[in-house]
Write an enzyme that holds these catalytic residues in place. Structure first.
Site, mmCIF file in Angstrom:
data_model
loop_
_atom_site.group_PDB
_atom_site.id
_atom_site.type_symbol
_atom_site.label_atom_id
_atom_site.label_comp_id
_atom_site.label_asym_id
_atom_site.label_seq_id
_atom_site.Cartn_x
_atom_site.Cartn_y
_atom_site.Cartn_z
ATOM 1 N N SER A 29 -94.640 -7.822 -28.330
ATOM 2 C CA SER A 29 -94.596 -7.647 -29.780
ATOM 3 C C SER A 29 -94.576 -6.181 -30.172
ATOM 4 O O SER A 29 -94.273 -5.850 -31.314
ATOM 5 C CB SER A 29 -95.818 -8.310 -30.431
ATOM 6 N N HIS A 31 -87.821 -11.064 -28.310
ATOM 7 C CA HIS A 31 -89.093 -11.477 -28.895
ATOM 8 C C HIS A 31 -88.956 -12.815 -29.621
ATOM 9 O O HIS A 31 -88.341 -12.901 -30.683
ATOM 10 C CB HIS A 31 -89.584 -10.389 -29.864
ATOM 11 N N GLU A 47 -85.984 -11.853 -32.053
ATOM 12 C CA GLU A 47 -85.684 -10.435 -32.216
ATOM 13 C C GLU A 47 -85.150 -9.877 -30.900
ATOM 14 O O GLU A 47 -85.775 -10.055 -29.855
ATOM 15 C CB GLU A 47 -86.941 -9.649 -32.623
ATOM 16 N N ASN A 57 -93.151 -8.012 -37.214
ATOM 17 C CA ASN A 57 -94.555 -7.591 -37.146
ATOM 18 C C ASN A 57 -94.840 -6.323 -37.930
ATOM 19 O O ASN A 57 -95.977 -6.099 -38.362
ATOM 20 C CB ASN A 57 -94.993 -7.433 -35.689
#
Length: 288
Positions: A124, A145, A157, A196
């Site tokens: 992440s 991701h 991602e 994130n």
């Protein structure tokens, strides 16, 4: 078979919530998948996690019993990292610790037999360029991701680093869309990527609000669900993601940008230190 199509054998490192979900996705996509865990007990738990998820999907009518059996037959669970030697693609989904991931990528760089094998991380927040550097195959390393639960969430991602080759980027775009049926977005190799970078400050803000006594956990979550139309409140979502993961992402983002909004609040530190990690430990902001 074109270069784009030449991903048939996948390895997944880690069989936790994310690793087991990624395993289910690749195996349901018709791909041979080997899952590596640290112990036999963890490997068995990963097997049960994947099968349990598939049986739930069967009960909901999303997949047939025959497809469940066929999917499980495509998966091998092991504790031996060397079993990944013949893989076309490896997805690392180990714990969100930089030292662990760097060690794995260094070993995998020598284990993988195919020159064009792609090595990816589901991190992440850890810099992809660092992982590529220690692997000795930096042009074939990038971030991929997934989001939890991986079998349901459509977004992936894709994070190339400064050293990721164009061919690797193209192969992973094709793999995610054509093999897995997911929707990719591309992000730069900066801590937090796209989602994130927006989500974690929001979750940390909710934790600070709870810590300061503004409202109960239930009312904070209800406010965002009923007032903003969110499917889940921020504290319940933090529990689902894992409070240790939230803290690790926050620390990594704060280290990179030095923005106070990324710094984990003291309450989060205390909860993680106490083993109150959320849903996976049975207790976080809520009891499970």
């Amino acid at each position: 078979m074109t270069d784009f199509d030449h991903i048939e054998k996948v390895g997944v490192i880690g069989g936790g919530l994310m690793g087991s979900g990624i395993t289910e996705v690749t195996a349901r996509g018709g791909l041979s998948t080997i899952v590596v865990e640290v112990t036999e007990e963890a490997a068995q738990a990963a097997r049960e996690r994947v099968e349990g998820s598939l049986r739930k999907a069967e009960k909901r009518g999303k997949i047939s019993a025959e497809d469940v059996d066929a999917t499980l037959e495509r998966i091998v669970f092991t504790t031996e990292l060397e079993r990944l030697a013949d893989r076309d693609l490896v997805v690392e989904a180990a714990s969100e610790r930089e030292d662990v991931k760097l060690g794995l990528f260094e070993r995998l760089g020598t284990i993988l037999e195919q020159d064009d094998a792609v090595l990816t991380s589901n991190t992440s927040s850890i810099p992809i360029v660092k992982l590529g550097a220690v692997s000795g195959r930096a042009d074939r390393v990038m971030g991929v991701h997934f989001f939890n639960p991986a079998p349901v969430m459509q977004l992936v991602e894709l994070i190339p680093s400064l050293t990721t080759g164009e061919a690797t980027k193209a192969r992973m775009q094709h793999f995610v869309t054509e093999k897995l049926g997911k929707q990719p977005i591309e992000a730069t190799d900066r801590a937090g990527f796209v989602v994130n970078s927006l989500l974690v400050p929001y979750l940390l803000s909710a934790i600070r609000m709870y810590e300061a006594g503004y409202a109960s956990a239930e009312d904070i979550d209800k406010g965002m669900v009923l007032g903003c139309g969110h499917p889940m409140g921020p504290l319940a979502l933090s529990d689902l993601i894992g409070l240790d993961t939230i803290r690790a992402i926050g620390v990594s983002m704060y280290d990179e940008f030095k923005e106070p909004l990324y710094s984990p609040p003291p309450l989060l530190d205390r909860m993680v230190d106490a083993g109150l990690l959320g849903k996976k430990s049975g207790h976080g902001f809520y009891a499970y």
